[in-house]
Design a protein around this motif. Structure first.
Motif, PDB file in Angstrom:
ATOM      1  N   THR A  48      15.821   9.373   1.723  1.00  0.00           N
ATOM      2  CA  THR A  48      15.208   9.435   3.046  1.00  0.00           C
ATOM      3  C   THR A  48      14.185   8.303   3.137  1.00  0.00           C
ATOM      4  OG1 THR A  48      13.411  10.848   2.292  1.00  0.00           O
ATOM      5  CG2 THR A  48      15.419  11.964   3.087  1.00  0.00           C
ATOM      6  N   GLU A  49      13.645   8.083   4.312  1.00  0.00           N
ATOM      7  CA  GLU A  49      12.600   7.066   4.452  1.00  0.00           C
ATOM      8  C   GLU A  49      11.421   7.399   3.543  1.00  0.00           C
ATOM      9  OE1 GLU A  49      11.711   7.002   8.613  1.00  0.00           O
ATOM     10  OE2 GLU A  49      13.610   6.051   9.128  1.00  0.00           O
ATOM     11  N   HIS A  50      11.055   8.671   3.502  1.00  0.00           N
ATOM     12  CA  HIS A  50       9.918   9.087   2.667  1.00  0.00           C
ATOM     13  C   HIS A  50      10.219   8.839   1.188  1.00  0.00           C
ATOM     14  CE1 HIS A  50       6.514  11.326   1.152  1.00  0.00           C
ATOM     15  NE2 HIS A  50       7.357  12.004   0.387  1.00  0.00           N
ATOM     16  N   LYS A  51      11.384   9.287   0.718  1.00  0.00           N
ATOM     17  CA  LYS A  51      11.733   9.119  -0.700  1.00  0.00           C
ATOM     18  C   LYS A  51      11.878   7.645  -1.067  1.00  0.00           C
ATOM     19  CE  LYS A  51      13.912  13.580  -1.399  1.00  0.00           C
ATOM     20  NZ  LYS A  51      15.176  14.285  -1.713  1.00  0.00           N
ATOM     21  N   ALA A  52      12.435   6.855  -0.158  1.00  0.00           N
ATOM     22  CA  ALA A  52      12.559   5.419  -0.416  1.00  0.00           C
ATOM     23  C   ALA A  52      11.183   4.779  -0.527  1.00  0.00           C
ATOM     24  CB  ALA A  52      13.372   4.748   0.687  1.00  0.00           C
ATOM     25  N   GLY A  53      10.267   5.184   0.345  1.00  0.00           N
ATOM     26  CA  GLY A  53       8.909   4.657   0.288  1.00  0.00           C
ATOM     27  C   GLY A  53       8.225   4.992  -1.029  1.00  0.00           C
ATOM     28  N   VAL A  54       8.385   6.225  -1.472  1.00  0.00           N
ATOM     29  CA  VAL A  54       7.803   6.629  -2.757  1.00  0.00           C
ATOM     30  C   VAL A  54       8.428   5.818  -3.895  1.00  0.00           C
ATOM     31  CG1 VAL A  54       7.631   8.546  -4.407  1.00  0.00           C
ATOM     32  CG2 VAL A  54       7.172   8.946  -1.979  1.00  0.00           C
ATOM     33  N   TYR A  55       9.733   5.636  -3.836  1.00  0.00           N
ATOM     34  CA  TYR A  55      10.461   4.918  -4.893  1.00  0.00           C
ATOM     35  C   TYR A  55       9.988   3.467  -5.029  1.00  0.00           C
ATOM     36  CZ  TYR A  55      14.387   3.402  -7.772  1.00  0.00           C
ATOM     37  OH  TYR A  55      15.151   2.891  -8.789  1.00  0.00           O
ATOM     38  N   VAL A  56       9.773   2.802  -3.907  1.00  0.00           N
ATOM     39  CA  VAL A  56       9.375   1.388  -3.974  1.00  0.00           C
ATOM     40  C   VAL A  56       7.871   1.188  -3.864  1.00  0.00           C
ATOM     41  CG1 VAL A  56      11.596   0.571  -3.123  1.00  0.00           C
ATOM     42  CG2 VAL A  56       9.749   0.913  -1.517  1.00  0.00           C
ATOM     43  N   GLY A  57       7.119   2.275  -3.680  1.00  0.00           N
ATOM     44  CA  GLY A  57       5.663   2.174  -3.626  1.00  0.00           C
ATOM     45  C   GLY A  57       5.127   1.736  -2.279  1.00  0.00           C
ATOM     46  N   LEU A  58       5.818   2.128  -1.214  1.00  0.00           N
ATOM     47  CA  LEU A  58       5.402   1.765   0.140  1.00  0.00           C
ATOM     48  C   LEU A  58       5.354   2.998   1.023  1.00  0.00           C
ATOM     49  CD1 LEU A  58       7.689  -1.364   0.565  1.00  0.00           C
ATOM     50  CD2 LEU A  58       5.224  -1.375   0.170  1.00  0.00           C
ATOM     51  N   ASP A  59       4.712   2.871   2.147  1.00  0.00           N
ATOM     52  CA  ASP A  59       4.647   3.945   3.125  1.00  0.00           C
ATOM     53  C   ASP A  59       6.010   4.092   3.798  1.00  0.00           C
ATOM     54  OD1 ASP A  59       4.022   4.842   6.088  1.00  0.00           O
ATOM     55  OD2 ASP A  59       2.343   5.485   4.815  1.00  0.00           O
ATOM     56  N   GLN A  60       6.369   5.314   4.170  1.00  0.00           N
ATOM     57  CA  GLN A  60       7.654   5.510   4.825  1.00  0.00           C
ATOM     58  C   GLN A  60       7.750   4.768   6.154  1.00  0.00           C
ATOM     59  OE1 GLN A  60       7.724   9.839   5.210  1.00  0.00           O
ATOM     60  NE2 GLN A  60       7.641   9.654   7.429  1.00  0.00           N
ATOM     61  N   ARG A  61       6.615   4.485   6.775  1.00  0.00           N
ATOM     62  CA  ARG A  61       6.636   3.694   8.015  1.00  0.00           C
ATOM     63  C   ARG A  61       7.178   2.291   7.760  1.00  0.00           C
ATOM     64  NH1 ARG A  61       0.598   4.781   9.760  1.00  0.00           N
ATOM     65  NH2 ARG A  61       0.530   4.662   7.515  1.00  0.00           N
ATOM     66  N   THR A  71      10.377  -5.401  10.719  1.00  0.00           N
ATOM     67  CA  THR A  71       9.961  -6.276   9.624  1.00  0.00           C
ATOM     68  C   THR A  71      11.104  -6.356   8.615  1.00  0.00           C
ATOM     69  OG1 THR A  71       8.936  -4.478   8.379  1.00  0.00           O
ATOM     70  CG2 THR A  71       7.493  -5.744   9.821  1.00  0.00           C
ATOM     71  N   ALA A  72      11.125  -7.427   7.864  1.00  0.00           N
ATOM     72  CA  ALA A  72      12.164  -7.620   6.852  1.00  0.00           C
ATOM     73  C   ALA A  72      11.690  -7.062   5.508  1.00  0.00           C
ATOM     74  CB  ALA A  72      12.487  -9.094   6.716  1.00  0.00           C
ATOM     75  N   PRO A  73      12.606  -6.501   4.739  1.00  0.00           N
ATOM     76  CA  PRO A  73      12.237  -6.019   3.404  1.00  0.00           C
ATOM     77  C   PRO A  73      11.774  -7.159   2.496  1.00  0.00           C
ATOM     78  CG  PRO A  73      14.359  -5.119   4.070  1.00  0.00           C
ATOM     79  CD  PRO A  73      13.993  -6.184   5.064  1.00  0.00           C
ATOM     80  N   SER A  74      10.856  -6.842   1.623  1.00  0.00           N
ATOM     81  CA  SER A  74      10.473  -7.798   0.583  1.00  0.00           C
ATOM     82  C   SER A  74      11.615  -7.873  -0.429  1.00  0.00           C
ATOM     83  CB  SER A  74       9.196  -7.342  -0.122  1.00  0.00           C
ATOM     84  OG  SER A  74       9.441  -6.140  -0.833  1.00  0.00           O
ATOM     85  N   TYR A  75      11.697  -8.976  -1.125  1.00  0.00           N
ATOM     86  CA  TYR A  75      12.751  -9.131  -2.133  1.00  0.00           C
ATOM     87  C   TYR A  75      12.606  -8.064  -3.217  1.00  0.00           C
ATOM     88  CZ  TYR A  75      15.724 -11.247  -5.693  1.00  0.00           C
ATOM     89  OH  TYR A  75      16.688 -11.477  -6.641  1.00  0.00           O
ATOM     90  N   ALA A  76      11.387  -7.853  -3.689  1.00  0.00           N
ATOM     91  CA  ALA A  76      11.167  -6.879  -4.763  1.00  0.00           C
ATOM     92  C   ALA A  76      11.531  -5.464  -4.325  1.00  0.00           C
ATOM     93  CB  ALA A  76       9.708  -6.933  -5.227  1.00  0.00           C
ATOM     94  N   GLY A  77      11.091  -5.078  -3.146  1.00  0.00           N
ATOM     95  CA  GLY A  77      11.421  -3.747  -2.638  1.00  0.00           C
ATOM     96  C   GLY A  77      12.907  -3.574  -2.451  1.00  0.00           C
ATOM     97  N   TRP A  78      13.563  -4.598  -1.927  1.00  0.00           N
ATOM     98  CA  TRP A  78      15.003  -4.552  -1.725  1.00  0.00           C
ATOM     99  C   TRP A  78      15.731  -4.413  -3.064  1.00  0.00           C
ATOM    100  CZ3 TRP A  78      18.357  -3.189   1.598  1.00  0.00           C
ATOM    101  CH2 TRP A  78      19.694  -3.586   1.491  1.00  0.00           C
TER     102      TRP A  78
END
Length: 92
Positions: A48-61, A71-78
């Motif tokens: 989910t957006e929330h779980k993905a945010g937790v996984y990559v260390g970002l807010d679900q927003r 906005t475009a994803p960062s390379y590291a997050g992607w």
């Protein structure tokens, strides 16, 4: 995951519409993923957006902004999301 499984998963993702250019290493022409690419990867990773945010260390927003194309994803997050989706590590 064995290499054959990763290759099969990549082929399946590309058949679903994932751009092959967003799976390239940065120095080899990586292109930022489209909103459709983000949705495909999140679905493959069952995040989910929330779980993905937790996984990559970002807010679900932030993940929501990636999905909408605001906005475009960062390379590291992607790279982390691609790995979570079972497509291996991009830098290899």
């Amino acid at each position: 995951m064995p290499n054959t499984d990763i290759l099969t998963a990549k082929e399946r993702a590309i058949q679903q519409g994932l751009s092959p250019a967003c799976l390239l290493p940065f120095a080899q022409g990586w292109e930022s993923p489209s909103p459709q690419d983000v949705r495909i990867i999140l679905q493959m990773a069952a995040l989910t957006e929330h779980k993905a945010g937790v996984y990559v260390g970002l807010d679900q927003r932030t993940i929501r902004r990636w999905k909408s194309g605001t906005t475009a994803p960062s390379y590291a997050g992607w790279c982390l999301l691609v790995y979570a989706a079972g497509l291996g590590m991009i830098p290899r």
